[in-house]
Design an enzyme around this catalytic site. Sequence first.
Site, PDB file in Angstrom:
ATOM      1  N   ALA A   9       1.475   8.561   0.350  1.00 32.22           N
ATOM      2  CA  ALA A   9       0.777   7.675   1.292  1.00 32.22           C
ATOM      3  C   ALA A   9       0.934   8.135   2.734  1.00 32.22           C
ATOM      4  CB  ALA A   9       1.299   6.245   1.139  1.00 32.22           C
ATOM      5  N   ALA A  10       1.076   9.444   2.918  1.00 34.71           N
ATOM      6  CA  ALA A  10       1.326   9.936   4.277  1.00 34.71           C
ATOM      7  C   ALA A  10       0.050  10.343   5.010  1.00 34.71           C
ATOM      8  CB  ALA A  10       2.303  11.111   4.232  1.00 34.71           C
ATOM      9  N   ARG A  15     -11.180   9.654   8.488  1.00 34.91           N
ATOM     10  CA  ARG A  15     -12.578   9.264   8.274  1.00 34.91           C
ATOM     11  C   ARG A  15     -12.801   7.755   8.187  1.00 34.91           C
ATOM     12  NH1 ARG A  15     -14.063  12.834   3.262  1.00 34.91           N
ATOM     13  NH2 ARG A  15     -11.812  13.161   3.196  1.00 34.91           N
ATOM     14  N   GLU A 151      -8.076  24.630  -6.680  1.00 30.96           N
ATOM     15  CA  GLU A 151      -8.688  23.816  -5.632  1.00 30.96           C
ATOM     16  C   GLU A 151     -10.086  24.349  -5.302  1.00 30.96           C
ATOM     17  OE1 GLU A 151      -7.311  20.850  -4.286  1.00 30.96           O
ATOM     18  OE2 GLU A 151      -6.293  21.331  -6.159  1.00 30.96           O
ATOM     19  N   LYS A 348      -5.416 -32.797   5.166  1.00 31.88           N
ATOM     20  CA  LYS A 348      -4.321 -31.865   5.477  1.00 31.88           C
ATOM     21  C   LYS A 348      -2.984 -32.535   5.229  1.00 31.88           C
ATOM     22  CE  LYS A 348      -1.736 -31.639   8.687  1.00 31.88           C
ATOM     23  NZ  LYS A 348      -0.993 -31.740   9.960  1.00 31.88           N
ATOM     24  N   TYR A 384      -1.567 -37.090  15.659  1.00 29.14           N
ATOM     25  CA  TYR A 384      -0.986 -36.235  16.692  1.00 29.14           C
ATOM     26  C   TYR A 384      -1.048 -36.939  18.025  1.00 29.14           C
ATOM     27  CZ  TYR A 384      -0.258 -31.843  19.289  1.00 29.14           C
ATOM     28  OH  TYR A 384       0.234 -30.849  20.096  1.00 29.14           O
ATOM     29  N   ARG A 437     -11.608 -55.350  17.230  1.00 26.66           N
ATOM     30  CA  ARG A 437     -12.826 -54.982  17.955  1.00 26.66           C
ATOM     31  C   ARG A 437     -13.226 -56.191  18.786  1.00 26.66           C
ATOM     32  NH1 ARG A 437     -15.567 -54.847  12.282  1.00 26.66           N
ATOM     33  NH2 ARG A 437     -16.316 -56.972  12.086  1.00 26.66           N
TER      34      ARG A 437
HETATM   35  C1  UD1 Z   1      -5.860  16.615  -4.204  1.00 34.74           C
HETATM   36  C2  UD1 Z   1      -5.609  17.657  -5.304  1.00 34.74           C
HETATM   37  C3  UD1 Z   1      -6.918  17.951  -6.047  1.00 34.74           C
HETATM   38  C4  UD1 Z   1      -7.507  16.683  -6.616  1.00 34.74           C
HETATM   39  C5  UD1 Z   1      -7.669  15.637  -5.504  1.00 34.74           C
HETATM   40  C6  UD1 Z   1      -8.059  14.316  -6.101  1.00 34.74           C
HETATM   41  C7  UD1 Z   1      -3.860  19.079  -4.376  1.00 34.74           C
HETATM   42  C8  UD1 Z   1      -3.548  20.393  -3.789  1.00 34.74           C
HETATM   43  N1  UD1 Z   1      -5.118  18.856  -4.693  1.00 34.74           N
HETATM   44  O1  UD1 Z   1      -6.726  17.222  -3.273  1.00 34.74           O
HETATM   45  O2  UD1 Z   1      -6.666  18.874  -7.107  1.00 34.74           O
HETATM   46  O3  UD1 Z   1      -8.757  16.949  -7.222  1.00 34.74           O
HETATM   47  O4  UD1 Z   1      -6.420  15.436  -4.799  1.00 34.74           O
HETATM   48  O5  UD1 Z   1      -8.381  13.409  -5.080  1.00 34.74           O
HETATM   49  O6  UD1 Z   1      -2.969  18.269  -4.595  1.00 34.74           O
HETATM   50  N2  UD1 Z   1      -0.855  13.448   1.093  1.00 34.74           N
HETATM   51  C9  UD1 Z   1       0.374  13.256   1.680  1.00 34.74           C
HETATM   52  N3  UD1 Z   1       0.939  14.272   2.384  1.00 34.74           N
HETATM   53  C10 UD1 Z   1       0.332  15.483   2.509  1.00 34.74           C
HETATM   54  C11 UD1 Z   1      -0.927  15.673   1.915  1.00 34.74           C
HETATM   55  C12 UD1 Z   1      -1.494  14.634   1.207  1.00 34.74           C
HETATM   56  O7  UD1 Z   1       0.965  12.177   1.584  1.00 34.74           O
HETATM   57  O8  UD1 Z   1       0.925  16.357   3.153  1.00 34.74           O
HETATM   58  C13 UD1 Z   1      -1.446  12.344   0.344  1.00 34.74           C
HETATM   59  C14 UD1 Z   1      -2.757  11.854   0.929  1.00 34.74           C
HETATM   60  O9  UD1 Z   1      -2.518  10.800   1.835  1.00 34.74           O
HETATM   61  C15 UD1 Z   1      -3.496  11.386  -0.308  1.00 34.74           C
HETATM   62  C16 UD1 Z   1      -2.991  12.291  -1.421  1.00 34.74           C
HETATM   63  O10 UD1 Z   1      -1.779  12.836  -0.954  1.00 34.74           O
HETATM   64  O11 UD1 Z   1      -3.162  10.053  -0.639  1.00 34.74           O
HETATM   65  C17 UD1 Z   1      -3.976  13.387  -1.779  1.00 34.74           C
HETATM   66  O12 UD1 Z   1      -4.153  14.201  -0.650  1.00 34.74           O
HETATM   67  P1  UD1 Z   1      -5.553  14.831  -0.254  1.00 34.74           P
HETATM   68  O13 UD1 Z   1      -5.420  15.570   0.995  1.00 34.74           O
HETATM   69  O14 UD1 Z   1      -6.595  13.780  -0.339  1.00 34.74           O
HETATM   70  O15 UD1 Z   1      -5.723  15.883  -1.449  1.00 34.74           O
HETATM   71  P2  UD1 Z   1      -7.027  16.679  -1.778  1.00 34.74           P
HETATM   72  O16 UD1 Z   1      -7.089  17.866  -0.920  1.00 34.74           O
HETATM   73  O17 UD1 Z   1      -8.177  15.803  -1.821  1.00 34.74           O
END
Ligand code: UD1
Length: 454
Positions: A9-10, A15, A151, A348, A384, A437
């Site tokens: 979740a980093a 977008r 990829e 309420k 109140y 009244r």
């Molecule tokens: C990744 C997969 C890809 C897959 C796709 C599915 C890899 C290299 N590729 O690609 O094969 O088809 O997901 O959606 O894993 N995140 C971090 N830290 C980081 C990078 C990412 O926490 O340094 C988290 C992002 O917030 C996200 C998830 O990892 O929740 C996936 O990262 P994202 O950059 O979307 O991966 P993709 O390049 O889309």
Amino acid sequence: MSTTVIILAAGKGTRMRSNLPKVLQPLAGQPLLGHVIETAKKLQATNIITIYGHGGDLVRQTFPEEKIEWVEQTEQLGTGHAVKVTLPVLPKDGMSLILSGDVPCVQQSTLQRLIDASNPTGIGLVTLTLDDSTGYGRIVRKNNKIQAIVEHKDATEIERQIREINTGIYCVSNAKLHEWLPKLSNNNAQGEYYLTDIVAMALADGMEIASIQPEFAFEVEGVNDRVQLAALEREFQNHQAKTLMQQGVHLIDPARFDLRGHLTIGKDVRIDINVIIEGECELGDNVEIGAGCIIKNTKISANTKVQPYSVFDNAFVGESVQIGPFARLRPGAKLANEVHIGNFVEVKNSSIGFASKANHFAYLGDAQIGSGSNIGAGTITCNYDGANKHKTVIGDDVFIGTNNSLVAPVKIGNGATTGAGSTITRDVADNALAVERSQQFTKENYQRPQKVKK
Ligand code: UD1
Ligand code: CA
């Protein structure tokens, strides 16, 4: 076998064009990450590790009650790097499910199948076959066995034809994660540490890669922008609506129903269009909800009918109650069986006893009303005084006339009556009549002023 859930979740979520971190954007009223945590808890994971980065403090503060190990990834160097930063807290045995905070809809049953498929081999993934696989990591197979994940940016033209993709959901042996992750390199088209490279490492160790597909495609859909967020919201809502209908709810139009939380239902519940249910709600047998109602954290008991455009928040409604249209129940409203609450009545922090009625235009706040009483149209509990709230106590079989102001604290005894238009400031004894009244003044054969002719 103990299961750890690792949630990535980093990511920044550029977008989304939002000040809110992506994983905190709401889907069905709950942050994306909240859905993933809920699913992890259903799986009875022994521990949940969440990797956070952007908007980290806010992300952590959003889930103060959850038993989560938070691991910070200060720089986003790729999915492999993200999982690697968890190694200091990752158990040495058991398996880990690796999920993404922005893929909120994956179902418990799908993850359970993944765990079952991965257990004997030590590594497994969720894949999906798409018509258009552009952008995703492709699953390369030989004799039907997984050979690699490539990829999009690293793929050859031929590999780009592959329609089976990596969803980013994995189940991996913790011992193997400890062994493999330190060996990842960033020698690829994006200069990132790819988690997907562990597939090649598993193969080099002579392991077989297990894979399953989700029951529904929306389970593995990610959210990158608000268009995808809205599309996934609809798919998730359709899925919830379908589940409720299979449980026996009559939704007049499932496309115009929104559940932002959890709903427990009895038999033959009927819900008209454009109803929103939020938080934890319960609808008993034969409950009918009219069009446009918004119901939050409320229990409605059997045979109650709610007319259109009523709004409830943290209320309790008994059996065979009639409410609305345009009724408002605010926190602490408690309606006993067979109560009638009509249009433009606001309740309420008040309890209303068996079969009592407030049918038109009223405000009942901090009141306790007995059974069989009638509250006249336009009645207000003046609870109140500008500084403090006070209580109005109304007994059984009371008749409050139209347009009364009941100035709290005040008590109206059992069987008492108040006259229309009264401002009641003093307690009224049982069975008494109170009228406050001015006397009516009447002039016989009164001549109205005439218009002056010019
Ligand atoms: C990744 C997969 C890809 C897959 C796709 C599915 C890899 C290299 N590729 O690609 O094969 O088809 O997901 O959606 O894993 N995140 C971090 N830290 C980081 C990078 C990412 O926490 O340094 C988290 C992002 O917030 C996200 C998830 O990892 O929740 C996936 O990262 P994202 O950059 O979307 O991966 P993709 O390049 O889309
Ligand atoms: Ca992605």
